[in-house]
Write an enzyme that holds these catalytic residues in place. Structure first.
Site, PDB file in Angstrom:
ATOM      1  N   ASN A 210      15.882  50.027 -46.948  1.00 39.27           N
ATOM      2  CA  ASN A 210      16.179  51.325 -47.817  1.00 39.27           C
ATOM      3  C   ASN A 210      17.447  51.250 -48.493  1.00 39.27           C
ATOM      4  O   ASN A 210      18.295  50.310 -48.268  1.00 39.27           O
ATOM      5  CB  ASN A 210      15.868  52.643 -47.176  1.00 39.27           C
ATOM      6  CG  ASN A 210      16.922  53.002 -46.051  1.00 39.27           C
ATOM      7  OD1 ASN A 210      18.071  52.565 -46.113  1.00 39.27           O
ATOM      8  ND2 ASN A 210      16.419  53.503 -44.619  1.00 39.27           N
ATOM      9  N   GLU A 213      20.652  51.424 -46.114  1.00 40.83           N
ATOM     10  CA  GLU A 213      20.817  49.900 -45.287  1.00 40.83           C
ATOM     11  C   GLU A 213      21.218  49.012 -46.129  1.00 40.83           C
ATOM     12  O   GLU A 213      22.121  48.316 -45.896  1.00 40.83           O
ATOM     13  CB  GLU A 213      19.621  49.760 -44.767  1.00 40.83           C
ATOM     14  CG  GLU A 213      19.054  50.611 -43.528  1.00 40.83           C
ATOM     15  CD  GLU A 213      17.458  50.356 -43.191  1.00 40.83           C
ATOM     16  OE1 GLU A 213      17.159  51.279 -42.556  1.00 40.83           O
ATOM     17  OE2 GLU A 213      16.665  49.948 -44.194  1.00 40.83           O
ATOM     18  N   ASP A 281       7.593  51.651 -42.731  1.00 37.43           N
ATOM     19  CA  ASP A 281       6.418  50.897 -41.930  1.00 37.43           C
ATOM     20  C   ASP A 281       5.418  50.819 -42.805  1.00 37.43           C
ATOM     21  O   ASP A 281       4.573  49.811 -42.654  1.00 37.43           O
ATOM     22  CB  ASP A 281       6.255  51.523 -40.758  1.00 37.43           C
ATOM     23  CG  ASP A 281       7.209  51.456 -39.518  1.00 37.43           C
ATOM     24  OD1 ASP A 281       7.846  50.791 -39.536  1.00 37.43           O
ATOM     25  OD2 ASP A 281       7.337  52.530 -38.810  1.00 37.43           O
TER      26      ASP A 281
HETATM   27  N1  LIG Z   1      10.201  62.459 -50.933  1.00 33.73           N
HETATM   28  C1  LIG Z   1       9.214  61.305 -51.153  1.00 33.73           C
HETATM   29  N2  LIG Z   1       8.400  61.544 -52.137  1.00 33.73           N
HETATM   30  C2  LIG Z   1       7.461  60.402 -52.488  1.00 33.73           C
HETATM   31  N3  LIG Z   1       7.562  59.275 -52.037  1.00 33.73           N
HETATM   32  C3  LIG Z   1       8.346  59.001 -51.011  1.00 33.73           C
HETATM   33  C4  LIG Z   1       9.381  59.905 -50.635  1.00 33.73           C
HETATM   34  N4  LIG Z   1      10.189  59.376 -49.509  1.00 33.73           N
HETATM   35  C5  LIG Z   1       9.666  58.169 -49.458  1.00 33.73           C
HETATM   36  N5  LIG Z   1       8.683  58.037 -50.192  1.00 33.73           N
HETATM   37  C6  LIG Z   1       8.163  56.719 -50.218  1.00 33.73           C
HETATM   38  O1  LIG Z   1       8.279  55.926 -49.195  1.00 33.73           O
HETATM   39  C7  LIG Z   1       8.811  54.706 -49.513  1.00 33.73           C
HETATM   40  C8  LIG Z   1      10.003  54.388 -48.069  1.00 33.73           C
HETATM   41  O2  LIG Z   1      10.657  55.483 -48.063  1.00 33.73           O
HETATM   42  P1  LIG Z   1      12.216  55.286 -47.737  1.00 33.73           P
HETATM   43  O3  LIG Z   1      12.777  54.723 -48.962  1.00 33.73           O
HETATM   44  O4  LIG Z   1      12.753  56.515 -47.221  1.00 33.73           O
HETATM   45  O5  LIG Z   1      12.133  54.347 -46.234  1.00 33.73           O
HETATM   46  P2  LIG Z   1      12.854  54.181 -44.977  1.00 33.73           P
HETATM   47  O6  LIG Z   1      14.169  54.926 -45.022  1.00 33.73           O
HETATM   48  O7  LIG Z   1      13.097  52.889 -44.480  1.00 33.73           O
HETATM   49  O8  LIG Z   1      11.668  55.148 -44.148  1.00 33.73           O
HETATM   50  P3  LIG Z   1      11.394  55.236 -42.600  1.00 33.73           P
HETATM   51  O9  LIG Z   1      11.995  56.511 -42.370  1.00 33.73           O
HETATM   52  O10 LIG Z   1      10.037  55.118 -42.384  1.00 33.73           O
HETATM   53  O11 LIG Z   1      12.427  53.906 -41.885  1.00 33.73           O
HETATM   54  C9  LIG Z   1       9.447  54.968 -50.901  1.00 33.73           C
HETATM   55  O12 LIG Z   1       9.606  53.827 -51.462  1.00 33.73           O
HETATM   56  C10 LIG Z   1       8.617  55.894 -51.394  1.00 33.73           C
HETATM   57  O13 LIG Z   1       7.293  55.121 -51.931  1.00 33.73           O
HETATM   58 MG   LIG Z   2      13.219  52.083 -42.654  1.00 32.42          MG
END
Ligand SMILES: Nc1ncnc2c1ncn2[C@@H]1O[C@H](COP(=O)(O)OP(=O)(O)OP(=O)(O)O)[C@@H](O)[C@H]1O
Ligand SMILES: [Mg+2]
Length: 337
Positions: A210, A213, A281
């Protein structure tokens, strides 16, 4: 607006059931104790939770297995559990998913317990979380066993997902050897990396951090599209990776392809968000599955973004089926042809 060809999506969807994807990483059990609070404990100033319901599910790399199963894809599991009662729960839960039972390989280590994260919940509120884990890296001998198991399975798999939660399964040596084997064999290998291991994943097909990170890995905040592009160039160059996907929460995701030096920003569609847990995931599972099934990287990213969109609209770390995905893409107006 980017359009995805309806026939290409259908052809790849039909292939999902024939895929075998190796999921290697940190397997976790997520337990939920759900109850009511009616009084404060006479022993200490804490609430007494009267448990009414208990639930246990797969977390960490296990949630990737769940997501693949929901798409109809068979996983081959490689990882570690403890030598304890909870290892049985982990195996039972894995056996209820679509995994290749004869090829799964879970080390049972005497050194660590099976990782268990227990959430105590009362009236929709988390009261506390109790973690049972020892973050000891696997031993040299265990590394040898996992690498051997990996070598025996790689040729009969279509892709590899490394699901790194920094719990000790993916050691630097394991990361480097697995990455190298995949690069040499030209296997699709996708990684949800930990910041501490970020630059060990040399040459892998794609990393899916993300934006926090990715920002931490290169030491600055990533907010704007141009900051993301610059970071993607630096990261892929340093790692000699052909591509990078940075997920950006409510902003969707950005896919960078090194060969074209081009970035694609894929927005989320406006929808009600209930729970973003596990969206990462879902992204790596759907991306890897659809790319292995024949979609190009951009199409697979669009699909994985839609998949995460469906999952964040559900409560708890949830999964998505190809049918749900299809109707979501349809209602977004993304399908053409
Ligand atoms: N508030 C939101 N509204 C719509 N889509 C979302 C939202 N949050 C996350 N997503 C979707 O989920 C995807 C992954 O979210 P994010 O970037 O938060 O990943 P992450 O932080 O790695 O998640 P995780 O908590 O599972 O590790 C985003 O690319 C988007 O497609
Ligand atoms: Mg993640």
């Amino acid at each position: 607006m980017y359009y995805l060809d309806r026939n290409r999506l259908q052809t790849s969807t039909e292939k999902l059931k024939d895929l075998r994807i190796i999921v290697i990483g940190d397997f976790i059990l997520d337990e939920y104790l759900i109850g009511e609070v009616n009084r404060i404990s006479p022993e200490a100033p804490v609430p007494v939770v009267w448990v009414r319901k208990e639930k246990i599910t797969l977390g960490g790399a296990g949630n990737v297995v769940k997501n693949l199963s929901s798409l109809g894809v068979k996983s081959i599991v490689l990882g570690r559990a403890g030598k304890d009662e909870k290892a049985k729960s982990l195996l039972e839960l894995l056996s209820s998913e679509n995994t290749d039972w004869e090829k799964n390989f879970l080390l049972q280590s005497e050194e660590v317990p099976t990782i268990l994260k227990t959430r105590v919940i009362a009236g929709h509120q988390q009261v506390c979380r109790i973690d049972k884990e020892e973050l000891k890296p696997i031993t040299k001998k265990e590394e040898d066993l996992l690498i051997q198991a990996f070598l025996e399975r790689i040729d009969s798999s279509d892709a590899v997902i490394l699901s790194d939660y920094d719990k000790g399964t993916l050691t630097p040596r394991l990361i480097q050897e697995i990455s190298k084997i995949c690069v040499d064999k030209k296997k699709i290998v996708t990684v949800d990396p930990q910041v501490s291991h970020f630059f060990l994943y040399k040459g892998v097909s794609i990393l899916t951090p993300n934006h926090h990170e990715a920002g931490k890995a290169i030491g600055r905040k990533l907010e704007t599209d141009s900051e993301i592009l610059q970071a993607a160039k630096e990261i892929t160059e340093k790692l000699s990776c052909p591509s990078l996907m940075i997920t950006r929460g409510e902003k969707g995701m950005s896919l960078y392809l090194s060969s074209q030096k081009e970035i694609f920003h894929i927005p989320t569609v406006a929808r009600e968000v209930f729970d973003v847990t596990g969206a990462g995931d879902t992204v790596i599972s759907a991306y890897t599955a659809y790319h292995a099934a024949g979609l190009n990287q951009l199409d697979a990213s669009v699909v994985s973004n839609a998949a995460a969109g469906v999952v964040v609209g559900k409560l708890g770390a949830e999964t998505v089926t190809p049918e749900e995905l299809n109707s979501s893409l349809q209602s977004m107006g993304t399908l053409s042809g």
